[in-house]
Motif scaffolding. Structure first.
Motif, PDB file in Angstrom:
ATOM      1  N   UNK A 199       0.827  -1.198   0.000  1.00 19.76           N
ATOM      2  CA  UNK A 199       0.000   0.000   0.000  1.00 19.76           C
ATOM      3  C   UNK A 199       0.859   1.244   0.000  1.00 19.76           C
ATOM      4  N   UNK A 200       0.212   2.388   0.158  1.00 18.23           N
ATOM      5  CA  UNK A 200       0.882   3.687   0.217  1.00 18.23           C
ATOM      6  C   UNK A 200       0.519   4.317   1.556  1.00 18.23           C
ATOM      7  N   UNK A 201       1.529   4.677   2.330  1.00 20.97           N
ATOM      8  CA  UNK A 201       1.293   5.129   3.697  1.00 20.97           C
ATOM      9  C   UNK A 201       1.965   6.481   3.971  1.00 20.97           C
ATOM     10  N   UNK A 202       1.305   7.322   4.785  1.00 22.19           N
ATOM     11  CA  UNK A 202       1.921   8.598   5.163  1.00 22.19           C
ATOM     12  C   UNK A 202       2.821   8.450   6.380  1.00 22.19           C
ATOM     13  N   UNK A 203       3.927   9.135   6.355  1.00 21.18           N
ATOM     14  CA  UNK A 203       4.802   9.275   7.516  1.00 21.18           C
ATOM     15  C   UNK A 203       4.999  10.768   7.725  1.00 21.18           C
ATOM     16  N   UNK A 204       4.602  11.272   8.889  1.00 19.62           N
ATOM     17  CA  UNK A 204       4.641  12.712   9.141  1.00 19.62           C
ATOM     18  C   UNK A 204       5.948  13.088   9.832  1.00 19.62           C
ATOM     19  N   UNK A 205       6.675  14.008   9.219  1.00 22.80           N
ATOM     20  CA  UNK A 205       7.894  14.555   9.810  1.00 22.80           C
ATOM     21  C   UNK A 205       7.531  15.834  10.549  1.00 22.80           C
ATOM     22  N   UNK A 206       7.990  15.964  11.783  1.00 23.38           N
ATOM     23  CA  UNK A 206       7.674  17.129  12.607  1.00 23.38           C
ATOM     24  C   UNK A 206       8.951  17.720  13.189  1.00 23.38           C
ATOM     25  N   UNK A 210       5.602  17.973   7.750  1.00 23.04           N
ATOM     26  CA  UNK A 210       5.724  17.651   6.333  1.00 23.04           C
ATOM     27  C   UNK A 210       5.412  16.171   6.163  1.00 23.04           C
ATOM     28  N   UNK A 211       4.542  15.843   5.227  1.00 18.29           N
ATOM     29  CA  UNK A 211       4.126  14.462   5.036  1.00 18.29           C
ATOM     30  C   UNK A 211       4.970  13.779   3.966  1.00 18.29           C
ATOM     31  N   UNK A 212       5.537  12.648   4.333  1.00 22.90           N
ATOM     32  CA  UNK A 212       6.280  11.811   3.408  1.00 22.90           C
ATOM     33  C   UNK A 212       5.394  10.631   3.041  1.00 22.90           C
ATOM     34  N   UNK A 213       5.624  10.039   1.874  1.00 23.21           N
ATOM     35  CA  UNK A 213       4.810   8.908   1.437  1.00 23.21           C
ATOM     36  C   UNK A 213       5.701   7.701   1.187  1.00 23.21           C
ATOM     37  N   UNK A 214       5.302   6.583   1.774  1.00 26.23           N
ATOM     38  CA  UNK A 214       6.094   5.350   1.669  1.00 26.23           C
ATOM     39  C   UNK A 214       5.257   4.274   0.992  1.00 26.23           C
ATOM     40  N   UNK A 215       5.759   3.743  -0.112  1.00 27.35           N
ATOM     41  CA  UNK A 215       5.107   2.624  -0.792  1.00 27.35           C
ATOM     42  C   UNK A 215       5.667   1.321  -0.248  1.00 27.35           C
ATOM     43  N   UNK A 216       4.790   0.364   0.001  1.00 23.81           N
ATOM     44  CA  UNK A 216       5.197  -0.973   0.437  1.00 23.81           C
ATOM     45  C   UNK A 216       4.889  -1.929  -0.707  1.00 23.81           C
ATOM     46  N   UNK A 217       5.925  -2.419  -1.370  1.00 25.79           N
ATOM     47  CA  UNK A 217       5.750  -3.314  -2.505  1.00 25.79           C
ATOM     48  C   UNK A 217       7.047  -4.061  -2.768  1.00 25.79           C
TER      49      UNK A 217
END
Length: 215
Positions: free
Chosen positions: A83-90, A101-108
């Motif tokens: 899937x595609x998941x958000x990781x929030x940097x603070x 700032x929101x980063x996006x991580x694909x799991x595949x």
């Protein structure tokens, strides 16, 4: 006596001018927060079961001339499910003012040698869309709807991932026209004739199939 009276009057005026004034006092506060910069961009890809990739980020508050620490919230990342998941940097400055700032991580598990990026035409209408590779198996399409070249209002950009050599996944995601998702995503790269399709669903489309062919 006349001169004394004049002096007394002047003193009274001066005393009145120096008298403390009670009441609300307006103050001006400067609001500043750090700026977060990503060394390798906002998009990452990890294999199923993999760890969060090394993210190199810096944060700096130019008003206070302060370098700030960046922390990451991975609580919404499920590395066991494609899937595609958000990781929030603070990052916070010394006064607690925070920037996100929101980063996006694909799991595949798809290989990085595959690249679906390029220009595509929707088979039914010949509308052109651009597919951009963001990371391994991770893509963004400029318009999932492609509902006619004359319709420039309802253009909807969206993310998707390639999960197998013949399948793609476009998970539910927020857009300016509400939540969007797609089902039945397939890919065909036989003989360099790349096509992909899916059934799109959001406020404007309900299980409408979209088929795209690479130029």
């Amino acid at each position: 006596m006349k001169k004394l009276f004049i002096v007394s009057a002047i003193a009274a005026v001066a005393f009145g001018a120096c008298k403390k004034t009670d009441g609300p006092v307006s103050t001006l506060h400067n609001y500043s927060k750090p700026t977060i910069k990503m060394a390798a961009g906002d998009y990452y890809s990890i294999p199923v079961g993999g760890m969060l990739p090394e993210i190199k980020a810096t944060a700096y508050d130019s008003f206070y001339n302060e370098e700030c620490t960046v922390v990451y919230d991975q609580t919404k990342l499920d590395n066991l499910v494609p899937g595609i998941y958000p990781v929030v940097a603070t990052s916070k400055n010394k006064y607690g003012m925070a920037a996100n700032r929101t980063l996006w991580v694909a799991v595949t598990n798809i290989t990085d040698s595959i690249n679906l990026g390029g220009s595509y035409a929707r088979v039914a209408t010949s509308d052109t869309v651009q597919v951009t590779k963001l990371a391994r198996g991770f893509y963004r399409t400029s318009d999932v709807g492609a509902n006619g070249a004359s319709d420039t209002i309802h253009v909807i950009s969206a993310y998707f991932i390639q999960t197998t050599p013949v399948e793609l996944l476009m998970p539910a995601q927020s857009t300016k026209f509400g939540t969007l998702s797609a089902t039945g995503g397939t890919i065909n790269t036989v003989a360099s004739d790349t096509t992909f399709e899916y059934s799109i669903q959001n406020n404007f489309f309900t299980n409408e199939t979209r088929v795209f062919k690479k130029f």
